[in-house]
Design a protein around this motif. Structure first.
Motif, PDB file in Angstrom:
ATOM      1  N   SER A 140       0.824  -1.112   0.098  1.00  0.00           N
ATOM      2  CA  SER A 140      -0.003  -0.044  -0.170  1.00  0.00           C
ATOM      3  C   SER A 140       0.937   1.223  -0.031  1.00  0.00           C
ATOM      4  CB  SER A 140      -0.929  -0.250   1.344  1.00  0.00           C
ATOM      5  OG  SER A 140      -1.791  -1.018   1.135  1.00  0.00           O
ATOM      6  N   ARG A 141       2.089   0.971   1.009  1.00  0.00           N
ATOM      7  CA  ARG A 141       2.874   2.472   1.055  1.00  0.00           C
ATOM      8  C   ARG A 141       3.401   2.601  -0.445  1.00  0.00           C
ATOM      9  NH1 ARG A 141       8.544   2.760   1.281  1.00  0.00           N
ATOM     10  NH2 ARG A 141       9.074   5.110   2.369  1.00  0.00           N
ATOM     11  N   MET A 150      -4.623  14.765  -1.003  1.00  0.00           N
ATOM     12  CA  MET A 150      -4.856  13.346  -0.718  1.00  0.00           C
ATOM     13  C   MET A 150      -5.820  12.616  -1.129  1.00  0.00           C
ATOM     14  SD  MET A 150      -1.954  13.352   1.464  1.00  0.00           S
ATOM     15  CE  MET A 150      -1.900  12.584   3.220  1.00  0.00           C
ATOM     16  N   GLU A 151      -6.952  13.294  -1.475  1.00  0.00           N
ATOM     17  CA  GLU A 151      -8.013  12.810  -2.562  1.00  0.00           C
ATOM     18  C   GLU A 151      -7.612  12.570  -3.668  1.00  0.00           C
ATOM     19  OE1 GLU A 151      -9.599  15.498   0.706  1.00  0.00           O
ATOM     20  OE2 GLU A 151      -8.215  15.757  -1.086  1.00  0.00           O
ATOM     21  N   ALA A 152      -6.793  13.053  -4.552  1.00  0.00           N
ATOM     22  CA  ALA A 152      -6.318  12.660  -5.803  1.00  0.00           C
ATOM     23  C   ALA A 152      -5.418  11.294  -5.504  1.00  0.00           C
ATOM     24  CB  ALA A 152      -5.752  13.883  -6.305  1.00  0.00           C
ATOM     25  N   TYR A 183      -3.519   8.580   5.591  1.00  0.00           N
ATOM     26  CA  TYR A 183      -3.599   9.382   6.546  1.00  0.00           C
ATOM     27  C   TYR A 183      -2.630   9.091   7.991  1.00  0.00           C
ATOM     28  CZ  TYR A 183      -5.495  14.220   4.879  1.00  0.00           C
ATOM     29  OH  TYR A 183      -5.825  14.961   4.115  1.00  0.00           O
ATOM     30  N   ARG A 184      -2.894   7.674   8.325  1.00  0.00           N
ATOM     31  CA  ARG A 184      -2.387   6.849   9.374  1.00  0.00           C
ATOM     32  C   ARG A 184      -0.984   6.922   9.116  1.00  0.00           C
ATOM     33  NH1 ARG A 184      -6.957   3.424   9.618  1.00  0.00           N
ATOM     34  NH2 ARG A 184      -6.074   2.014   7.737  1.00  0.00           N
ATOM     35  N   ARG A 185      -0.391   7.187   8.037  1.00  0.00           N
ATOM     36  CA  ARG A 185       1.111   7.171   7.878  1.00  0.00           C
ATOM     37  C   ARG A 185       1.601   8.308   7.534  1.00  0.00           C
ATOM     38  NH1 ARG A 185       4.408   2.556   6.382  1.00  0.00           N
ATOM     39  NH2 ARG A 185       6.506   3.330   5.974  1.00  0.00           N
ATOM     40  N   TRP A 186       0.946   9.386   6.651  1.00  0.00           N
ATOM     41  CA  TRP A 186       1.629  10.573   6.385  1.00  0.00           C
ATOM     42  C   TRP A 186       0.663  11.690   6.857  1.00  0.00           C
ATOM     43  CZ3 TRP A 186       1.137   6.703   2.840  1.00  0.00           C
ATOM     44  CH2 TRP A 186       2.558   6.322   2.282  1.00  0.00           C
ATOM     45  N   ARG A 187       0.938  12.650   7.729  1.00  0.00           N
ATOM     46  CA  ARG A 187       0.225  13.682   8.440  1.00  0.00           C
ATOM     47  C   ARG A 187      -0.566  14.638   7.253  1.00  0.00           C
ATOM     48  NH1 ARG A 187       2.552  19.016  10.451  1.00  0.00           N
ATOM     49  NH2 ARG A 187       4.200  18.289   9.377  1.00  0.00           N
ATOM     50  N   ASP A 188       0.179  14.781   6.394  1.00  0.00           N
ATOM     51  CA  ASP A 188      -0.390  15.801   5.197  1.00  0.00           C
ATOM     52  C   ASP A 188       0.421  15.422   3.806  1.00  0.00           C
ATOM     53  OD1 ASP A 188       1.900  17.112   5.553  1.00  0.00           O
ATOM     54  OD2 ASP A 188       1.346  18.625   6.814  1.00  0.00           O
ATOM     55  N   LYS A 189      -0.156  16.159   2.817  1.00  0.00           N
ATOM     56  CA  LYS A 189       0.436  16.253   1.444  1.00  0.00           C
ATOM     57  C   LYS A 189       1.918  16.583   1.497  1.00  0.00           C
ATOM     58  CE  LYS A 189      -0.632  20.534  -0.240  1.00  0.00           C
ATOM     59  NZ  LYS A 189      -1.456  21.327  -1.440  1.00  0.00           N
ATOM     60  N   TRP A 190       2.332  17.309   2.391  1.00  0.00           N
ATOM     61  CA  TRP A 190       3.743  17.561   2.672  1.00  0.00           C
ATOM     62  C   TRP A 190       4.699  16.592   3.046  1.00  0.00           C
ATOM     63  CZ3 TRP A 190       4.039  22.212   0.071  1.00  0.00           C
ATOM     64  CH2 TRP A 190       3.023  22.929  -0.025  1.00  0.00           C
ATOM     65  N   SER A 242      -4.297   5.852  -6.428  1.00  0.00           N
ATOM     66  CA  SER A 242      -3.536   4.706  -5.646  1.00  0.00           C
ATOM     67  C   SER A 242      -4.551   3.380  -5.363  1.00  0.00           C
ATOM     68  CB  SER A 242      -2.562   4.832  -4.489  1.00  0.00           C
ATOM     69  OG  SER A 242      -3.757   5.458  -3.519  1.00  0.00           O
ATOM     70  N   GLY A 243      -5.609   3.685  -5.285  1.00  0.00           N
ATOM     71  CA  GLY A 243      -6.586   2.778  -4.679  1.00  0.00           C
ATOM     72  C   GLY A 243      -6.313   2.500  -3.350  1.00  0.00           C
ATOM     73  N   VAL A 244      -5.842   3.214  -2.389  1.00  0.00           N
ATOM     74  CA  VAL A 244      -5.638   2.979  -1.074  1.00  0.00           C
ATOM     75  C   VAL A 244      -6.590   4.138  -0.338  1.00  0.00           C
ATOM     76  CG1 VAL A 244      -3.878   3.096   0.591  1.00  0.00           C
ATOM     77  CG2 VAL A 244      -3.406   2.421  -1.471  1.00  0.00           C
ATOM     78  N   ALA A 245      -7.293   3.527   0.513  1.00  0.00           N
ATOM     79  CA  ALA A 245      -8.056   4.782   1.389  1.00  0.00           C
ATOM     80  C   ALA A 245      -7.454   5.871   1.869  1.00  0.00           C
ATOM     81  CB  ALA A 245      -8.833   3.778   2.334  1.00  0.00           C
TER      82      ALA A 245
END
Length: 208
Positions: free
Chosen positions: A4-5, A27-29, A42-49, A34-37
């Motif tokens: 998934s990552r 993050m929506e795009a 968001y559990r792995r990355w705080r934000d798009k940055w 990616s097909g990942v929820a």
């Protein structure tokens, strides 16, 4: 989880290509591509940055050429720096870092992520090269690994962020030759040589 990552990171690079426009990334795009929820992302990355930094820099580090011992300090330093030159000269990596730099400078959490997952691993990779260079007599015994790292990489980022001068295949050799000239043992270097300054590693006390 690793699958998934990698799917998320690949989708991020696709969305950033070719212009590296991190500001327009969502993050929506990424979730859609990616097909990942989105909740998983968001559990792995705080934000798009954080996600963009991982995609264009952190995830790339294992792909950099390893500056292994080849018995030649110049060649080893070139191996170390040329990976950075090649990556930052390419899209979307260079343009994305242009978009990330102000965020890294003003977001303490993102800055810490950059230091811990980019700067420190690269310092640890460079340290043996410097130690071998000192042992061979190519570098002064007091050569500071962190200063050498900054002098090798700093001009590349300066060209990327400010001067606009070319980041090309000529740059790496010029930087390495400047380092070898600037840190060459002096004529008055005698037997009383200072110990090589080491990179401070987590969980150990600094020897510098």
């Amino acid at each position: 989880m690793e699958r998934s990552r990698q799917a998320v990171l690949a989708a991020t690079l696709e969305l950033l290509s070719p212009d590296g426009d991190v500001a327009s990334l969502t993050m929506e795009a990424v979730a859609a591509r990616s097909g990942v929820a989105k909740t998983t992302i968001y559990r792995r990355w705080r934000d798009k940055w954080e996600l963009a930094l991982d995609a264009v820099m952190i995830d790339m580090l294992p792909r950099f050429d390893e500056p292994v011992d080849v018995g030649d300090t110049r060649k080893e330093l070139l191996t170390f720096v040329n990976s950075v030159v090649t990556m930052l000269a390419a899209r979307p990596y260079g343009p994305a870092m242009q978009g990330l730099v102000s965020q890294i400078a003003t977001d303490p959490q993102l800055a810490r992520m950059y230091r811990e997952q980019v700067v420190e691993p690269r310092l640890a990779q460079l340290a043996p090269v410097i130690e071998r260079g000192i042992a061979r007599g190519d570098l002064r015994a007091d050569t500071d690994v962190r200063v050498v790292h900054e002098l090798l990489v700093g001009p590349i980022f300066y060209r990327l962020f400010f001067s606009g001068a070319p980041i090309d295949r000529k740059l790496g050799p010029r930087l390495v030759d400047a380092i070898l000239s600037g840190f060459a043992p002096r004529a008055d270097d005698g037997a009383n040589r200072a110990p090589a300054r080491k990179v401070r590693r987590k969980g150990t006390r600094s020897t510098s």
